[in-house]
Scaffold this motif. Structure first.
Motif, PDB file in Angstrom:
ATOM      1  N   LEU A 147       0.842  -1.193   0.000  1.00  0.00           N
ATOM      2  CA  LEU A 147       0.000   0.000   0.000  1.00  0.00           C
ATOM      3  C   LEU A 147       0.880   1.246   0.000  1.00  0.00           C
ATOM      4  O   LEU A 147       1.810   1.357   0.798  1.00  0.00           O
ATOM      5  N   ASN A 148       0.597   2.173  -0.912  1.00  0.00           N
ATOM      6  CA  ASN A 148       1.263   3.469  -0.936  1.00  0.00           C
ATOM      7  C   ASN A 148       0.230   4.524  -0.586  1.00  0.00           C
ATOM      8  O   ASN A 148      -0.744   4.723  -1.317  1.00  0.00           O
ATOM      9  N   LEU A 149       0.449   5.212   0.531  1.00  0.00           N
ATOM     10  CA  LEU A 149      -0.555   6.125   1.067  1.00  0.00           C
ATOM     11  C   LEU A 149       0.066   7.475   1.444  1.00  0.00           C
ATOM     12  O   LEU A 149       1.271   7.554   1.712  1.00  0.00           O
ATOM     13  N   PRO A 150      -0.737   8.545   1.487  1.00  0.00           N
ATOM     14  CA  PRO A 150      -0.218   9.861   1.867  1.00  0.00           C
ATOM     15  C   PRO A 150      -0.241  10.066   3.385  1.00  0.00           C
ATOM     16  O   PRO A 150      -1.020   9.430   4.089  1.00  0.00           O
ATOM     17  N   PHE A 151       0.624  10.969   3.863  1.00  0.00           N
ATOM     18  CA  PHE A 151       0.540  11.346   5.281  1.00  0.00           C
ATOM     19  C   PHE A 151       0.781  12.845   5.475  1.00  0.00           C
ATOM     20  O   PHE A 151       0.885  13.333   6.591  1.00  0.00           O
ATOM     21  N   GLU A 152       0.815  13.575   4.370  1.00  0.00           N
ATOM     22  CA  GLU A 152       1.110  15.008   4.399  1.00  0.00           C
ATOM     23  C   GLU A 152      -0.095  15.826   4.864  1.00  0.00           C
ATOM     24  O   GLU A 152      -1.244  15.371   4.819  1.00  0.00           O
ATOM     25  N   PHE A 153       0.171  17.032   5.312  1.00  0.00           N
ATOM     26  CA  PHE A 153      -0.860  18.029   5.603  1.00  0.00           C
ATOM     27  C   PHE A 153      -1.616  18.302   4.314  1.00  0.00           C
ATOM     28  O   PHE A 153      -1.015  18.627   3.292  1.00  0.00           O
ATOM     29  N   GLU A 154      -2.939  18.161   4.334  1.00  0.00           N
ATOM     30  CA  GLU A 154      -3.729  18.301   3.116  1.00  0.00           C
ATOM     31  C   GLU A 154      -3.635  19.716   2.529  1.00  0.00           C
ATOM     32  O   GLU A 154      -3.832  20.699   3.229  1.00  0.00           O
ATOM     33  N   GLY A 155      -3.338  19.772   1.231  1.00  0.00           N
ATOM     34  CA  GLY A 155      -3.269  21.052   0.542  1.00  0.00           C
ATOM     35  C   GLY A 155      -2.157  21.952   1.029  1.00  0.00           C
ATOM     36  O   GLY A 155      -2.299  23.175   0.989  1.00  0.00           O
ATOM     37  N   ARG A 156      -1.047  21.364   1.438  1.00  0.00           N
ATOM     38  CA  ARG A 156       0.068  22.106   2.044  1.00  0.00           C
ATOM     39  C   ARG A 156       0.485  23.337   1.239  1.00  0.00           C
ATOM     40  O   ARG A 156       0.531  24.439   1.761  1.00  0.00           O
ATOM     41  N   ASN A 157       0.795  23.126  -0.038  1.00  0.00           N
ATOM     42  CA  ASN A 157       1.327  24.223  -0.844  1.00  0.00           C
ATOM     43  C   ASN A 157       0.317  25.351  -1.034  1.00  0.00           C
ATOM     44  O   ASN A 157       0.649  26.540  -0.890  1.00  0.00           O
ATOM     45  N   GLN A 158      -0.936  25.005  -1.333  1.00  0.00           N
ATOM     46  CA  GLN A 158      -1.953  26.032  -1.529  1.00  0.00           C
ATOM     47  C   GLN A 158      -2.280  26.740  -0.221  1.00  0.00           C
ATOM     48  O   GLN A 158      -2.536  27.942  -0.195  1.00  0.00           O
ATOM     49  N   TYR A 159      -2.259  25.994   0.883  1.00  0.00           N
ATOM     50  CA  TYR A 159      -2.526  26.567   2.201  1.00  0.00           C
ATOM     51  C   TYR A 159      -1.510  27.661   2.516  1.00  0.00           C
ATOM     52  O   TYR A 159      -1.865  28.740   3.007  1.00  0.00           O
ATOM     53  N   ARG A 160      -0.251  27.400   2.197  1.00  0.00           N
ATOM     54  CA  ARG A 160       0.796  28.387   2.462  1.00  0.00           C
ATOM     55  C   ARG A 160       0.624  29.627   1.581  1.00  0.00           C
ATOM     56  O   ARG A 160       0.814  30.756   2.036  1.00  0.00           O
ATOM     57  N   LYS A 161       0.255  29.416   0.324  1.00  0.00           N
ATOM     58  CA  LYS A 161       0.033  30.556  -0.576  1.00  0.00           C
ATOM     59  C   LYS A 161      -1.183  31.364  -0.142  1.00  0.00           C
ATOM     60  O   LYS A 161      -1.145  32.592  -0.101  1.00  0.00           O
ATOM     61  N   ASP A 162      -2.285  30.666   0.154  1.00  0.00           N
ATOM     62  CA  ASP A 162      -3.533  31.353   0.508  1.00  0.00           C
ATOM     63  C   ASP A 162      -3.375  32.213   1.751  1.00  0.00           C
ATOM     64  O   ASP A 162      -4.025  33.259   1.882  1.00  0.00           O
ATOM     65  N   ASN A 163      -2.525  31.777   2.676  1.00  0.00           N
ATOM     66  CA  ASN A 163      -2.352  32.507   3.932  1.00  0.00           C
ATOM     67  C   ASN A 163      -1.176  33.483   3.916  1.00  0.00           C
ATOM     68  O   ASN A 163      -0.880  34.109   4.935  1.00  0.00           O
ATOM     69  N   GLY A 164      -0.516  33.597   2.773  1.00  0.00           N
ATOM     70  CA  GLY A 164       0.553  34.577   2.642  1.00  0.00           C
ATOM     71  C   GLY A 164       1.885  34.155   3.227  1.00  0.00           C
ATOM     72  O   GLY A 164       2.805  34.968   3.358  1.00  0.00           O
ATOM     73  N   MET A 165       2.017  32.882   3.583  1.00  0.00           N
ATOM     74  CA  MET A 165       3.302  32.388   4.089  1.00  0.00           C
ATOM     75  C   MET A 165       4.327  32.338   2.964  1.00  0.00           C
ATOM     76  O   MET A 165       5.537  32.469   3.196  1.00  0.00           O
ATOM     77  N   VAL A 166       3.831  32.103   1.765  1.00  0.00           N
ATOM     78  CA  VAL A 166       4.627  32.118   0.542  1.00  0.00           C
ATOM     79  C   VAL A 166       4.100  33.257  -0.323  1.00  0.00           C
ATOM     80  O   VAL A 166       2.880  33.348  -0.538  1.00  0.00           O
ATOM     81  N   PRO A 167       4.938  34.202  -0.760  1.00  0.00           N
ATOM     82  CA  PRO A 167       6.410  34.156  -0.743  1.00  0.00           C
ATOM     83  C   PRO A 167       7.064  34.945   0.393  1.00  0.00           C
ATOM     84  O   PRO A 167       8.258  35.238   0.324  1.00  0.00           O
ATOM     85  N   THR A 168       6.302  35.311   1.440  1.00  0.00           N
ATOM     86  CA  THR A 168       6.905  36.124   2.510  1.00  0.00           C
ATOM     87  C   THR A 168       8.043  35.397   3.216  1.00  0.00           C
ATOM     88  O   THR A 168       8.928  36.043   3.788  1.00  0.00           O
ATOM     89  N   ASP A 169       8.042  34.055   3.185  1.00  0.00           N
ATOM     90  CA  ASP A 169       9.125  33.311   3.839  1.00  0.00           C
ATOM     91  C   ASP A 169      10.475  33.669   3.224  1.00  0.00           C
ATOM     92  O   ASP A 169      11.410  34.087   3.925  1.00  0.00           O
ATOM     93  N   ASN A 170      10.598  33.533   1.900  1.00  0.00           N
ATOM     94  CA  ASN A 170      11.865  33.831   1.231  1.00  0.00           C
ATOM     95  C   ASN A 170      12.160  35.331   1.191  1.00  0.00           C
ATOM     96  O   ASN A 170      13.312  35.751   1.355  1.00  0.00           O
ATOM     97  N   LEU A 171      11.132  36.136   0.989  1.00  0.00           N
ATOM     98  CA  LEU A 171      11.336  37.585   0.921  1.00  0.00           C
ATOM     99  C   LEU A 171      11.842  38.142   2.246  1.00  0.00           C
ATOM    100  O   LEU A 171      12.675  39.064   2.278  1.00  0.00           O
ATOM    101  N   THR A 172      11.347  37.589   3.349  1.00  0.00           N
ATOM    102  CA  THR A 172      11.794  38.032   4.675  1.00  0.00           C
ATOM    103  C   THR A 172      13.273  37.740   4.884  1.00  0.00           C
ATOM    104  O   THR A 172      14.031  38.598   5.356  1.00  0.00           O
TER     105      THR A 172
END
Length: 271
Positions: free
Chosen positions: A94-119
């Protein structure tokens, strides 16, 4: 008396076996995501082939897992490529996921990206101009030194990257990045006056975006560890391998130890 002693040993041994044999075995393999001299799909496949897992948990969410067998997913991924090789040999895996759902979009939607690198870029620029306060200069230098210490492992091997020595260095570096660096952006006024625009059109300052990004490090690792525990209980008594970036390994180990309900045991593959 000798026979009585031997009898007690048999009873104790049987009790021990009964108590622990039903536990899920969890192996956490710290990986590097892209093929290199440190790790490539064949090397990772050989490790999986040695462990013989029933379940492989990928650092992917459920949407990403839908594309698991697409060439675009495996092309630059050690984990996906190796898991596909292993599944071809052992189709019942069985190959299954264990990641935080929607990780990349969640970071973009909340402004964590791109403020992480810009900071960090702005902080580095201020440091080079001697424009940080003396206290913040010391913090940023600690961050640079911690990064240099990690880079010293860049030419090592996958066993070294799974060592307690690396875990210790990485734990410190992640602490500085997520708990010390925010002290700089929270105290230097310029980070409150620089903004990015989120996908919904709202503005967010570098200061707030970076703090959210740091908070997400804890949220993400806690979510991943709880997802692992759910799978450990769902597939009780099975052998599970966690394929995760090396920088997460120390955190997941600590959380799995903290939340351990007695139904699983974490096994260290690299001795």
């Amino acid at each position: 008396m000798k026979n009585l002693f031997l009898g007690l040993l048999v009873v104790v041994s049987g009790f021990y076996h009964a108590q622990y044999s039903g536990k899920t075995q969890i192996y956490i393999l710290g990986t590097v995501h892209e093929p290199s001299t440190i790790l490539n799909p064949q090397m990772l496949f050989e490790i999986l082939n040695t462990i013989q897992p029933d379940v492989i948990l990928q650092e992917l969410d459920s949407e990403q897992m839908k594309d698991f067998q697409k060439e675009s997913m495996s092309k630059n991924s050690n984990e996906v490529s190796a898991a596909l090789l292993y599944s071809k040999k052992y189709p019942k895996t069985l190959n299954l996921p264990f990641e935080f759902e929607g990780r990349n979009q969640y970071r973009k939607d909340n402004g964590m990206v791109p403020t992480d690198n810009l900071t960090i870029k702005l902080m580095d620029s201020l440091y080079k101009k001697n424009a940080l306060s003396p206290v913040n200069t010391i913090i940023y230098e600690k961050y640079q030194q911690a990064n240099t210490a990690l880079k010293d492992f860049a030419q090592s091997d996958i066993k070294t990257l799974n060592s307690l020595t690396f875990e210790s260095v990485n734990r410190y570096r992640q602490f500085v990045q997520h708990h010390e660096i925010p002290k700089v952006s929270n105290s230097e006024e310029i980070f409150a006056r620089k903004f990015v625009v989120k996908p919904n059109g709202e503005k967010i300052s570098y200061r707030d975006g970076y703090q959210l990004w740091c908070n997400f490090w804890d949220l993400r690792n806690n979510t991943m560890s709880l997802n692992i525990i759910k799978k450990a209980n769902e597939y009780k008594g099975k052998k599970i391998v966690i394929l995760t970036g090396v920088q997460h390994k120390y955190y997941l180990k600590e959380l799995l130890d903290k939340y351990n309900d007695g139904n699983y045991t974490v096994v260290e593959y690299f001795k």
